[in-house]
Design a protein around this motif. Structure first.
Motif, PDB file in Angstrom:
ATOM      1  N   TYR A  18      34.500  46.917  36.194  1.00 50.12           N
ATOM      2  CA  TYR A  18      35.861  47.437  36.121  1.00 50.12           C
ATOM      3  C   TYR A  18      36.398  47.535  34.708  1.00 50.12           C
ATOM      4  O   TYR A  18      37.391  48.188  34.469  1.00 50.12           O
ATOM      5  CB  TYR A  18      36.786  46.515  36.926  1.00 50.12           C
ATOM      6  CG  TYR A  18      36.854  45.130  36.378  1.00 50.12           C
ATOM      7  CD1 TYR A  18      37.831  44.785  35.451  1.00 50.12           C
ATOM      8  CD2 TYR A  18      35.947  44.149  36.751  1.00 50.12           C
ATOM      9  CE1 TYR A  18      37.892  43.527  34.915  1.00 50.12           C
ATOM     10  CE2 TYR A  18      36.005  42.884  36.230  1.00 50.12           C
ATOM     11  CZ  TYR A  18      36.970  42.573  35.311  1.00 50.12           C
ATOM     12  OH  TYR A  18      37.021  41.331  34.772  1.00 50.12           O
ATOM     13  N   VAL A  22      39.971  49.312  33.092  1.00 56.26           N
ATOM     14  CA  VAL A  22      41.194  48.564  32.827  1.00 56.26           C
ATOM     15  C   VAL A  22      41.697  48.722  31.393  1.00 56.26           C
ATOM     16  O   VAL A  22      42.821  49.184  31.180  1.00 56.26           O
ATOM     17  CB  VAL A  22      40.999  47.080  33.176  1.00 56.26           C
ATOM     18  CG1 VAL A  22      42.193  46.266  32.761  1.00 56.26           C
ATOM     19  CG2 VAL A  22      40.768  46.938  34.662  1.00 56.26           C
TER      20      VAL A  22
ATOM     21  N   GLU B  17      48.375  56.011  36.518  1.00 57.53           N
ATOM     22  CA  GLU B  17      48.714  54.975  37.501  1.00 57.53           C
ATOM     23  C   GLU B  17      47.957  55.197  38.797  1.00 57.53           C
ATOM     24  O   GLU B  17      47.407  54.266  39.377  1.00 57.53           O
ATOM     25  CB  GLU B  17      50.215  54.996  37.794  1.00 57.53           C
ATOM     26  CG  GLU B  17      51.067  54.419  36.692  1.00 57.53           C
ATOM     27  CD  GLU B  17      52.545  54.422  37.054  1.00 57.53           C
ATOM     28  OE1 GLU B  17      53.297  53.729  36.393  1.00 57.53           O
ATOM     29  OE2 GLU B  17      52.932  55.135  38.014  1.00 57.53           O
ATOM     30  N   LEU B  20      44.148  54.448  38.480  1.00 53.78           N
ATOM     31  CA  LEU B  20      43.881  53.008  38.490  1.00 53.78           C
ATOM     32  C   LEU B  20      44.045  52.440  39.899  1.00 53.78           C
ATOM     33  O   LEU B  20      43.250  51.609  40.356  1.00 53.78           O
ATOM     34  CB  LEU B  20      44.838  52.309  37.519  1.00 53.78           C
ATOM     35  CG  LEU B  20      44.363  50.978  36.949  1.00 53.78           C
ATOM     36  CD1 LEU B  20      43.044  51.153  36.217  1.00 53.78           C
ATOM     37  CD2 LEU B  20      45.392  50.376  36.012  1.00 53.78           C
ATOM     38  N   LEU B  23      41.059  53.531  42.109  1.00 48.53           N
ATOM     39  CA  LEU B  23      39.848  52.782  41.769  1.00 48.53           C
ATOM     40  C   LEU B  23      39.900  51.368  42.340  1.00 48.53           C
ATOM     41  O   LEU B  23      38.919  50.864  42.893  1.00 48.53           O
ATOM     42  CB  LEU B  23      39.676  52.709  40.250  1.00 48.53           C
ATOM     43  CG  LEU B  23      39.230  53.999  39.566  1.00 48.53           C
ATOM     44  CD1 LEU B  23      39.329  53.864  38.058  1.00 48.53           C
ATOM     45  CD2 LEU B  23      37.787  54.314  39.951  1.00 48.53           C
ATOM     46  N   ARG B  26      39.544  51.540  46.164  1.00 50.32           N
ATOM     47  CA  ARG B  26      38.175  51.853  46.548  1.00 50.32           C
ATOM     48  C   ARG B  26      37.303  50.594  46.465  1.00 50.32           C
ATOM     49  O   ARG B  26      36.520  50.306  47.364  1.00 50.32           O
ATOM     50  CB  ARG B  26      37.618  52.935  45.618  1.00 50.32           C
ATOM     51  CG  ARG B  26      36.350  53.574  46.132  1.00 50.32           C
ATOM     52  CD  ARG B  26      35.806  54.559  45.136  1.00 50.32           C
ATOM     53  NE  ARG B  26      35.302  53.871  43.949  1.00 50.32           N
ATOM     54  CZ  ARG B  26      34.487  54.427  43.054  1.00 50.32           C
ATOM     55  NH1 ARG B  26      34.118  55.673  43.186  1.00 50.32           N
ATOM     56  NH2 ARG B  26      34.072  53.752  42.019  1.00 50.32           N
ATOM     57  N   VAL B  51      50.107  49.607  37.882  1.00 49.20           N
ATOM     58  CA  VAL B  51      49.328  49.215  36.709  1.00 49.20           C
ATOM     59  C   VAL B  51      48.994  47.712  36.707  1.00 49.20           C
ATOM     60  O   VAL B  51      47.835  47.353  36.654  1.00 49.20           O
ATOM     61  CB  VAL B  51      50.004  49.616  35.374  1.00 49.20           C
ATOM     62  CG1 VAL B  51      49.130  49.271  34.195  1.00 49.20           C
ATOM     63  CG2 VAL B  51      50.280  51.098  35.377  1.00 49.20           C
ATOM     64  N   ILE B  55      45.218  45.627  37.903  1.00 48.80           N
ATOM     65  CA  ILE B  55      44.576  44.769  36.897  1.00 48.80           C
ATOM     66  C   ILE B  55      44.428  43.348  37.426  1.00 48.80           C
ATOM     67  O   ILE B  55      43.366  42.730  37.319  1.00 48.80           O
ATOM     68  CB  ILE B  55      45.389  44.765  35.594  1.00 48.80           C
ATOM     69  CG1 ILE B  55      45.288  46.143  34.959  1.00 48.80           C
ATOM     70  CG2 ILE B  55      44.875  43.719  34.629  1.00 48.80           C
ATOM     71  CD1 ILE B  55      46.357  46.418  33.969  1.00 48.80           C
ATOM     72  N   PHE B  58      41.577  43.426  39.775  1.00 52.71           N
ATOM     73  CA  PHE B  58      40.268  43.509  39.119  1.00 52.71           C
ATOM     74  C   PHE B  58      39.870  42.178  38.492  1.00 52.71           C
ATOM     75  O   PHE B  58      38.709  41.777  38.524  1.00 52.71           O
ATOM     76  CB  PHE B  58      40.269  44.591  38.035  1.00 52.71           C
ATOM     77  CG  PHE B  58      40.032  45.977  38.572  1.00 52.71           C
ATOM     78  CD1 PHE B  58      38.953  46.233  39.390  1.00 52.71           C
ATOM     79  CD2 PHE B  58      40.882  47.023  38.254  1.00 52.71           C
ATOM     80  CE1 PHE B  58      38.720  47.508  39.891  1.00 52.71           C
ATOM     81  CE2 PHE B  58      40.660  48.298  38.743  1.00 52.71           C
ATOM     82  CZ  PHE B  58      39.577  48.532  39.567  1.00 52.71           C
ATOM     83  N   VAL B  59      40.850  41.479  37.906  1.00 52.38           N
ATOM     84  CA  VAL B  59      40.519  40.232  37.204  1.00 52.38           C
ATOM     85  C   VAL B  59      40.367  39.069  38.177  1.00 52.38           C
ATOM     86  O   VAL B  59      39.408  38.298  38.099  1.00 52.38           O
ATOM     87  CB  VAL B  59      41.583  39.921  36.133  1.00 52.38           C
ATOM     88  CG1 VAL B  59      41.305  38.580  35.480  1.00 52.38           C
ATOM     89  CG2 VAL B  59      41.594  41.012  35.066  1.00 52.38           C
ATOM     90  N   PHE B  60      41.297  38.929  39.120  1.00 51.14           N
ATOM     91  CA  PHE B  60      41.298  37.725  39.956  1.00 51.14           C
ATOM     92  C   PHE B  60      40.845  37.951  41.393  1.00 51.14           C
ATOM     93  O   PHE B  60      40.424  37.023  42.063  1.00 51.14           O
ATOM     94  CB  PHE B  60      42.702  37.099  39.977  1.00 51.14           C
ATOM     95  CG  PHE B  60      43.157  36.632  38.636  1.00 51.14           C
ATOM     96  CD1 PHE B  60      42.596  35.499  38.050  1.00 51.14           C
ATOM     97  CD2 PHE B  60      44.131  37.324  37.954  1.00 51.14           C
ATOM     98  CE1 PHE B  60      43.014  35.073  36.800  1.00 51.14           C
ATOM     99  CE2 PHE B  60      44.559  36.894  36.696  1.00 51.14           C
ATOM    100  CZ  PHE B  60      43.992  35.769  36.122  1.00 51.14           C
ATOM    101  N   ARG B  62      38.468  40.052  42.821  1.00 54.23           N
ATOM    102  CA  ARG B  62      37.101  40.359  43.203  1.00 54.23           C
ATOM    103  C   ARG B  62      36.244  39.107  43.284  1.00 54.23           C
ATOM    104  O   ARG B  62      36.305  38.241  42.432  1.00 54.23           O
ATOM    105  CB  ARG B  62      36.492  41.341  42.191  1.00 54.23           C
ATOM    106  CG  ARG B  62      37.248  42.628  42.171  1.00 54.23           C
ATOM    107  CD  ARG B  62      36.944  43.508  40.974  1.00 54.23           C
ATOM    108  NE  ARG B  62      35.745  43.175  40.273  1.00 54.23           N
ATOM    109  CZ  ARG B  62      34.775  44.058  40.015  1.00 54.23           C
ATOM    110  NH1 ARG B  62      34.882  45.284  40.425  1.00 54.23           N
ATOM    111  NH2 ARG B  62      33.721  43.695  39.337  1.00 54.23           N
ATOM    112  N   ASP B  64      32.128  37.946  44.096  1.00 54.67           N
ATOM    113  CA  ASP B  64      30.773  38.468  44.287  1.00 54.67           C
ATOM    114  C   ASP B  64      30.150  37.958  45.574  1.00 54.67           C
ATOM    115  O   ASP B  64      29.442  38.666  46.261  1.00 54.67           O
ATOM    116  CB  ASP B  64      29.890  38.080  43.098  1.00 54.67           C
ATOM    117  CG  ASP B  64      30.341  38.809  41.842  1.00 54.67           C
ATOM    118  OD1 ASP B  64      30.828  39.938  41.982  1.00 54.67           O
ATOM    119  OD2 ASP B  64      30.221  38.240  40.750  1.00 54.67           O
TER     120      ASP B  64
END
Lengths: 253, 68
Positions: A18, A22, B17, B20, B23, B26, B51, B55, B58-60, B62, B64
């Protein structure tokens, strides 16, 4: 596998995860939004004041870049820390660092490739947001000074590289991305308040660059007066990454 | 000054916006497990907080692997 191959792997990883969305998107977002915010700010304040009649001078290109650097220095750099904090720590936690390092690769090269990969992304993001901001400023305001804004952006780039190095350092020495983020945010906080504590910090510490960006935009300082802060910040960035890779090479994985 | 020209200039900002957001959504749909386990909540965060929401996800958000 030499550093070039490692860097390629790192860049591929940035493309696949990502990170590629970002950082460039945030920077581009503020590059576009800042001139617009600066343009409507006087009208916005007037409409909020309501009954009170206030006289405000129309905003200029200085305000446009003022918004731009204010946004990037706060939210932009915070986003850099959040997306970089896992660079090394995540690979340690997942055990993928062990896989890569099972091959004949020095740990210094491992950290160095991560650093270079992140800085490549940063340069690309800052450059594109600068172009966007300058174009919008050019469209919205009668006057712009490309030279001054370019110099100020260069200072911001050096500061952003420092923050990125700090985060990679924190990521190398800790075992979790949250720990790395904590250290990096604490470091970021300290660097931003240092200039207000003592005159010499206001001139020579990395945090001085933030104030100098605006001074260059307003024409009250030249890039020459920032040279010491630039040199010291660059040395600190290199030192942080070197120290980080040294500590990383002593760690048990 | 808040006129049609300014709104035209805002279009690319809105587009960014939306890109992002799409994405992030998805990624959310394709992912099996997220932090906290509640995918709907993450979806709301992504859509409501422009926005910043994607973010934060994406950072917190996800994860695996699914560990219970």
């Amino acid at each position: 596998m030499k550093i070039k191959a490692l860097l390629k792997k790192e860049l591929l990883e940035i493309l696949r995860t990502y990170k590629i969305y970002v950082i460039p998107v945030i920077f581009l977002f503020f590059g576009l939004l800042s001139p617009i915010t600066a343009k409507i700010m006087p009208d916005l304040l007037k409409s909020m004041a309501g009954e009170f009649k206030i006289e405000l001078p129309p905003s200029t290109w200085h305000d446009s870049y003022g918004q731009f650097f204010k946004n990037l220095n706060q939210i932009g750099l915070l986003a850099v820390i959040l997306t970089t904090m896992g660079t090394v720590a995540d690979e340690k936690a997942r055990g993928t660092a062990l896989l890569v390092l099972a091959r004949p690769i020095s740990r210094h090269a491992f950290i160095l490739s991560k650093w270079m990969g992140n800085i490549t992304l940063l340069i690309f993001s800052i450059a594109s947001s600068y172009v966007a901001c300058t174009y919008y400023t050019y469209v919205l305001f009668p006057q712009t000074n490309v030279g001054a804004s370019l110099e100020a952006t260069l200072l911001f780039l050096i500061y952003a590289v420092f923050i990125s190095s700090l985060t990679i350092f924190a990521s190398s020495i800790t075992a979790s991305n949250i720990g790395a983020g904590g250290i990096a945010i604490a470091g970021f906080f300290v660097t931003s308040i240092l200039p207000s504590l003592h005159k010499s910090f206001a001139k020579y510490s990395p945090g001085a660059l933030t104030a100098l960006e605006m001074k260059i935009i307003n024409g009250s300082a030249t890039i020459g007066s920032a040279s010491w802060a630039i040199i010291i910040t660059t040395i600190l960035s290199v030192a942080l990454v070197t120290l980080g890779s040294y500590i990383f090479s002593k760690q048990e994985l | 000054m808040i006129n049609a020209d300014l709104i035209k200039l805002l279009l690319p900002v809105v587009l960014l916006e939306i890109i992002l957001m799409v994405l992030a959504l998805r990624d959310l749909v394709r992912r099996e497990c997220v932090t906290g386990g509640n995918k709907v909540l993450w979806g709301i965060i992504i859509v409501i907080f422009q926005v910043i929401g994607p973010i934060i996800y994406f950072v917190f958000g996800r994860k695996d692997t699914c560990t219970q």
